[in-house]
Design a protein around this motif. Structure first.
Motif, PDB file in Angstrom:
ATOM      1  N   ARG A 105      32.712 -24.736  43.034  1.00 40.71           N
ATOM      2  CA  ARG A 105      33.511 -25.364  41.838  1.00 40.71           C
ATOM      3  C   ARG A 105      32.529 -26.324  41.110  1.00 40.71           C
ATOM      4  NH1 ARG A 105      38.023 -26.926  43.894  1.00 40.71           N
ATOM      5  NH2 ARG A 105      37.451 -29.059  44.194  1.00 40.71           N
ATOM      6  N   ASP A 106      31.823 -26.827  41.642  1.00 44.32           N
ATOM      7  CA  ASP A 106      31.049 -28.219  41.263  1.00 44.32           C
ATOM      8  C   ASP A 106      30.026 -27.572  39.994  1.00 44.32           C
ATOM      9  OD1 ASP A 106      32.368 -30.190  42.240  1.00 44.32           O
ATOM     10  OD2 ASP A 106      30.958 -30.545  43.874  1.00 44.32           O
ATOM     11  N   ASP A 107      29.302 -26.456  40.619  1.00 43.76           N
ATOM     12  CA  ASP A 107      27.945 -26.232  40.056  1.00 43.76           C
ATOM     13  C   ASP A 107      27.629 -24.783  40.170  1.00 43.76           C
ATOM     14  OD1 ASP A 107      26.922 -26.397  42.440  1.00 43.76           O
ATOM     15  OD2 ASP A 107      25.362 -27.987  41.984  1.00 43.76           O
ATOM     16  N   ALA A 108      28.470 -23.974  40.869  1.00 41.97           N
ATOM     17  CA  ALA A 108      28.359 -22.734  40.863  1.00 41.97           C
ATOM     18  C   ALA A 108      27.210 -22.448  42.076  1.00 41.97           C
ATOM     19  CB  ALA A 108      28.160 -21.920  39.884  1.00 41.97           C
ATOM     20  N   ILE A 109      26.555 -23.531  42.727  1.00 46.09           N
ATOM     21  CA  ILE A 109      25.588 -23.335  43.695  1.00 46.09           C
ATOM     22  C   ILE A 109      26.180 -23.593  45.153  1.00 46.09           C
ATOM     23  CG2 ILE A 109      23.294 -24.194  44.346  1.00 46.09           C
ATOM     24  CD1 ILE A 109      22.829 -24.412  41.449  1.00 46.09           C
TER      25      ILE A 109
END
Length: 473
Positions: free
Chosen positions: A466-470
């Motif tokens: 959710r944070d950065d798609a990583i």
């Protein structure tokens, strides 16, 4: 901060190369530009020789068979005029040669391709070589154009393949060959056809010998993280694709800034809260409320806002894979499952539609059962991206063929124009930088049904994504 759906979709997300379906919509009529915001007047015709492209094969690809050639004559001529103007500017217009500068390039390109073209023009056209030449005489110019059309036969996008040959005349009377070939992806805009991507090769005279540069440009990704829910239902022929059980559920996350992506699978037997229906297996959400309810269920489970969804059934998946010539991937271990009819040896192989479906459905051979099965499905998505990139680099017209396959065999809440934006961005995502993971939990039985209770590991994975798609680690 997460960007809006419109900005993200317009920027594109290449990881969904095969999975971006379409409703074949086009925007309504555009008002003419006002005097204050309209395009600047066109420059006067070039003083040098004119480039006239000989139009070869012109074809149209669309959801309906039988695109009439006469429907494409006018747009084909418009595309030919645009490409001819570009070559006049870069090769035979003396007024554009001074200092290796090429004013007016904005008339041909739009979006990120415009800035990329400014960078590439000097080395892909005559550039600094003009000081060695007194003139350039065009010898041959041929053009092939392929259009992607909507259900009414109206062109939405095009790929133009140009082959150009000329003779450069040096000041001492020496003749030097000039060769150039380019594949240009164009889009219809309110101001006419414009180039949005290109892949070109050139042989142009340099200081000592002919230079052979090559360059390409594909729309760069912009904005915040993008999340797309990829759904495969167990619909057989004659079944409702959108109201069958979700057999494959994956969140595809893309980080535009880093050009990285992640694929996270959710086992179909995961026990979750389905909004409005209570506790149940996650795969039941589509039978109750279609892909929209599954999106709401996944959002509630993960805390991730889904920007778009893409869906297909067994038959659509099989036919889509066959239509693109199969999918090549590495079989991780021996598979011999009579239930899914998966029978493979370890190693790299090209799967037909039937074989790809069998590979994705086998849950008896993969380690971890349903978890390993979901991991293999993620591997297929990644293999599709890898195959699309390879096809696109060999022949940019692949873009239209893959878009047409998606439009015919997949369903989505994206329009065809949005889907094209996604496909155009595919080359910007490096498959080696895509991570595939499946969340897991504890298997148990409730009411005679086998379910998976997702735990802390799944929660941590969703939070990480959710944070950065990583995915870290």
């Amino acid at each position: 901060m997460k960007a809006s759906r419109g900005a993200l979709i317009a920027a594109a997300a290449g990881i969904l190369a095969i999975l971006a379906g379409a409703f074949l919509l086009i925007p309504g009529p555009q008002p003419p530009p006002s005097p204050s915001t309209g395009p600047s007047p066109s420059p006067p015709p070039p003083a040098g020789p004119r480039v006239r492209f000989e139009l070869g094969r012109v074809r149209g690809l669309g959801p309906l068979d039988g695109v009439r050639p006469r429907q494409l004559r006018r747009p084909a001529r418009a595309v030919a005029r645009l490409v001819a103007g570009l070559y006049e500017l870069g090769f035979v217009d003396p007024s554009a040669w001074a200092g290796g500068r090429f004013p007016g390039i904005e008339r041909f390109f739009v979006g990120p391709a415009r800035e990329e073209a400014r960078r590439d023009l000097a080395r892909l056209t005559l550039g600094r070589a003009v000081r060695h030449l007194s003139a350039v005489e065009p010898r041959r110019a041929r053009l092939r154009v392929s259009f992607l059309v909507d259900r009414r036969g109206r062109p939405l996008s095009a790929v133009a393949s140009a082959r150009f040959a000329a003779t450069g005349l040096a000041e001492d009377g020496t003749e030097v060959p000039v060769r150039h070939q380019g594949d240009y992806t164009l889009r219809k805009t309110p101001r006419g056809w414009r180039i949005v991507a290109y892949d070109v090769r050139a042989r142009v005279p340099g200081d000592r010998q002919a230079r052979r540069p090559r360059a390409g440009s594909w729309p760069a990704l912009r904005g915040g993280p993008l999340f797309v829910l990829v759904i495969g239902t167990d619909a057989r022929p004659g079944w409702s694709i959108e109201r069958s059980r979700a057999d494959s559920i994956h969140i595809v996350g893309v980080n535009p800034a880093q050009r990285r992506a992640s694929i996270v699978g959710i086992p179909r037997d995961s026990l979750v809260q389905i909004p409005g229906a209570g506790l149940g297996r996650i795969n039941a959400a589509t039978t109750i409320g279609g892909p929209e309810l599954l999106v709401r269920t996944v959002e509630a489970l993960t805390g991730i806002r889904i920007d778009a969804w893409v869906l297909t059934g067994f038959d659509g998946f099989r036919r889509a894979v066959d239509s693109i010539g199969g999918i090549q991937l590495r079989i991780p271990y021996a598979m011999d499952d009579p239930f899914s009819r998966a029978s493979f040896r370890p190693g790299v192989t090209r799967l037909s539609g039937r074989e790809a479906l069998a590979f994705s459905r086998d849950r008896h051979d993969p380690p971890g059962g349903a978890v390993g099965r979901s991991l293999n499905q993620g591997r297929l998505i990644l293999a599709a991206l890898r195959g699309f990139r390879a096809d696109l680099r060999r022949d940019p017209r692949t873009l239209l063929r893959w878009a047409l396959v998606a439009a015919r065999f997949l369903r989505t809440d994206l329009s065809l124009r949005e889907a094209l934006d996604l496909l155009l961005a595919a080359p910007t995502i490096e498959p080696a930088r895509v991570r595939v993971r499946v969340v897991s939990g504890t298997g148990t039985t409730i009411g005679g049904a086998s379910v998976i209770r997702l735990g802390a590991e799944a929660t941590a994975t969703f939070r990480d994504l959710r944070d950065d798609a990583i995915l870290d680690g």
